[in-house]
Scaffold this motif. Sequence first.
Motif, PDB file in Angstrom:
ATOM      1  N   ALA A   1       6.039  17.687 -19.274  1.00 60.10           N
ATOM      2  CA  ALA A   1       5.906  19.856 -19.183  1.00 60.10           C
ATOM      3  C   ALA A   1       7.292  20.440 -19.594  1.00 60.10           C
ATOM      4  O   ALA A   1       7.549  20.760 -19.703  1.00 60.10           O
ATOM      5  N   GLY A   2       8.290  18.781 -19.203  1.00 58.35           N
ATOM      6  CA  GLY A   2       9.767  19.570 -19.789  1.00 58.35           C
ATOM      7  C   GLY A   2      10.290  20.246 -18.327  1.00 58.35           C
ATOM      8  O   GLY A   2      11.371  20.999 -18.903  1.00 58.35           O
ATOM      9  N   ALA A   3       9.957  19.374 -17.717  1.00 61.36           N
ATOM     10  CA  ALA A   3      10.490  20.693 -16.278  1.00 61.36           C
ATOM     11  C   ALA A   3      10.957  19.704 -15.097  1.00 61.36           C
ATOM     12  O   ALA A   3      11.197  19.377 -13.983  1.00 61.36           O
ATOM     13  N   SER A   4      11.505  18.816 -15.403  1.00 59.20           N
ATOM     14  CA  SER A   4      12.235  17.041 -14.432  1.00 59.20           C
ATOM     15  C   SER A   4      13.614  17.090 -14.628  1.00 59.20           C
ATOM     16  O   SER A   4      14.109  16.013 -13.490  1.00 59.20           O
ATOM     17  N   ARG A   5      14.047  18.003 -14.547  1.00 57.75           N
ATOM     18  CA  ARG A   5      15.645  18.385 -14.002  1.00 57.75           C
ATOM     19  C   ARG A   5      15.826  18.661 -12.512  1.00 57.75           C
ATOM     20  O   ARG A   5      15.061  19.359 -12.166  1.00 57.75           O
ATOM     21  N   GLY A   6      17.097  17.914 -12.251  1.00 56.33           N
ATOM     22  CA  GLY A   6      16.658  17.833 -10.698  1.00 56.33           C
ATOM     23  C   GLY A   6      15.991  16.548 -10.742  1.00 56.33           C
ATOM     24  O   GLY A   6      16.006  17.309  -8.992  1.00 56.33           O
ATOM     25  N   LEU A   7      15.160  16.218 -10.759  1.00 53.07           N
ATOM     26  CA  LEU A   7      14.436  15.551 -10.257  1.00 53.07           C
ATOM     27  C   LEU A   7      14.539  13.614  -9.812  1.00 53.07           C
ATOM     28  O   LEU A   7      15.087  13.496 -11.012  1.00 53.07           O
ATOM     29  N   VAL A   8      13.883  12.988  -8.799  1.00 50.92           N
ATOM     30  CA  VAL A   8      14.303  12.384  -8.782  1.00 50.92           C
ATOM     31  C   VAL A   8      13.075  11.100  -7.764  1.00 50.92           C
ATOM     32  O   VAL A   8      12.376  11.563  -7.329  1.00 50.92           O
ATOM     33  N   GLY A   9      12.769  10.102  -9.140  1.00 53.13           N
ATOM     34  CA  GLY A   9      11.974   9.699  -8.242  1.00 53.13           C
ATOM     35  C   GLY A   9      12.037   8.660  -7.068  1.00 53.13           C
ATOM     36  O   GLY A   9      13.083   8.429  -7.430  1.00 53.13           O
ATOM     37  N   LEU A  10      11.259   8.599  -5.995  1.00 51.73           N
ATOM     38  CA  LEU A  10      11.771   7.703  -4.902  1.00 51.73           C
ATOM     39  C   LEU A  10      10.681   7.026  -4.698  1.00 51.73           C
ATOM     40  O   LEU A  10       9.129   6.889  -4.408  1.00 51.73           O
ATOM     41  N   THR A  11      10.768   5.536  -4.700  1.00 58.17           N
ATOM     42  CA  THR A  11       9.177   4.352  -4.609  1.00 58.17           C
ATOM     43  C   THR A  11       9.337   3.560  -3.286  1.00 58.17           C
ATOM     44  O   THR A  11      11.067   3.690  -3.216  1.00 58.17           O
ATOM     45  N   PHE A  12       8.941   3.370  -2.772  1.00 58.48           N
ATOM     46  CA  PHE A  12       8.518   2.229  -1.461  1.00 58.48           C
ATOM     47  C   PHE A  12       7.397   1.256  -2.221  1.00 58.48           C
ATOM     48  O   PHE A  12       6.967   1.685  -2.132  1.00 58.48           O
ATOM     49  N   ASP A  13       8.493  -0.162  -2.517  1.00 61.62           N
ATOM     50  CA  ASP A  13       7.516  -1.067  -2.054  1.00 61.62           C
ATOM     51  C   ASP A  13       6.863  -1.951  -0.968  1.00 61.62           C
ATOM     52  O   ASP A  13       7.267  -1.995  -0.468  1.00 61.62           O
ATOM     53  N   ASP A  14       5.466  -2.285  -1.470  1.00 60.32           N
ATOM     54  CA  ASP A  14       5.626  -2.738  -0.459  1.00 60.32           C
ATOM     55  C   ASP A  14       4.441  -2.936   0.425  1.00 60.32           C
ATOM     56  O   ASP A  14       3.094  -2.947   1.143  1.00 60.32           O
ATOM     57  N   GLY A  15       4.434  -1.551   0.815  1.00 60.53           N
ATOM     58  CA  GLY A  15       3.636  -0.666   1.865  1.00 60.53           C
ATOM     59  C   GLY A  15       4.242  -1.202   3.343  1.00 60.53           C
ATOM     60  O   GLY A  15       2.599  -1.441   4.401  1.00 60.53           O
ATOM     61  N   TYR A  16       4.906  -0.968   3.296  1.00 59.16           N
ATOM     62  CA  TYR A  16       5.535  -1.504   5.652  1.00 59.16           C
ATOM     63  C   TYR A  16       5.042  -0.518   6.033  1.00 59.16           C
ATOM     64  O   TYR A  16       5.391   0.919   5.474  1.00 59.16           O
ATOM     65  N   GLU A  17       4.757  -1.278   7.162  1.00 54.65           N
ATOM     66  CA  GLU A  17       4.027   0.132   8.049  1.00 54.65           C
ATOM     67  C   GLU A  17       5.302   1.149   8.605  1.00 54.65           C
ATOM     68  O   GLU A  17       4.761   2.169   8.974  1.00 54.65           O
ATOM     69  N   ASP A  18       6.558   0.911   8.323  1.00 55.80           N
ATOM     70  CA  ASP A  18       7.896   1.517   9.212  1.00 55.80           C
ATOM     71  C   ASP A  18       7.427   2.704   8.037  1.00 55.80           C
ATOM     72  O   ASP A  18       8.258   3.928   8.348  1.00 55.80           O
ATOM     73  N   PHE A  19       6.971   2.992   6.553  1.00 55.59           N
ATOM     74  CA  PHE A  19       6.430   3.699   5.934  1.00 55.59           C
ATOM     75  C   PHE A  19       6.131   5.159   6.613  1.00 55.59           C
ATOM     76  O   PHE A  19       6.633   6.947   6.177  1.00 55.59           O
ATOM     77  N   LEU A  20       5.304   5.118   7.364  1.00 52.15           N
ATOM     78  CA  LEU A  20       4.628   5.839   8.222  1.00 52.15           C
ATOM     79  C   LEU A  20       5.658   6.974   9.486  1.00 52.15           C
ATOM     80  O   LEU A  20       5.117   8.226   9.280  1.00 52.15           O
TER      81      LEU A  20
END
Length: 239
Positions: free
Chosen positions: A56-75
């Motif tokens: 949509a041309g509205a991503s300025r100031g956004l950063v993608g946050l990703t977490f691999d593996d699905g560890y329980e500490d994510f919760l």
Amino acid sequence: MTAMPYVLMYHSVEKCDSDPHNITVSPGRFARQLRWLADQGLVGVSMRELLRAQAAGASRGLVGLTFDDGYEDFLGEVVPALLRHRFTATVFVVSGLLGEHNVWDADAPRKPLMDADGVRWAAMQGMEIGSHSVRHRSLTGLSDSDLWHEVAAGKADLEDVLGHEVSGFCYPYGHVTQREADAVRRAGYSYACAIRTSPVGGRHALPRTYIGEKDGALRLRVKRVRHRTQTRRWGRWGR
């Protein structure tokens, strides 16, 4: 064709005495990293949100946050810290090992993985759930049939758990060639995440910037500048 998105790659957030693969960030360090992002005027979002905003041309100031593996500490560690900043993230889950542990890291400390209830709870908090395959096997060494199972069954399994579409994939170990990217596309994923050094580009092999325990304000700043430099060098990415 649009500018290459800025995406950070995490794994685990917890107190840890031994971390041979450098995948763990302490809660204190993680809190400071999120605070740094906020102080720079950046908002952490899931890949789903980032790519929609970019379209949509509205991503300025956004950063993608990703977490691999699905560890329980994510919760217990990640989600509360993200919500304090009104951030979201994408967590890539190994569908065949829900409620088990990181069996692929035989020489590393045992880390519990989220179970199905945890995955659903994370989604209810506004986090995106993506697939990290069925068993966390390196896809490049698999037969075509085994590759398809890891990719397609991982999607179907998580959709059964969540009751809605799973649109993102992440390559175990970052291993991807054009064959694997094509399989992910055919399986119906709208995007996939690789690592910074991936030989394949495009929407189904998006590069990411690794973040670890050593990354304080200076290193975070350098990594952001490096991303901008690479964006100018590589120009645009598309399908």
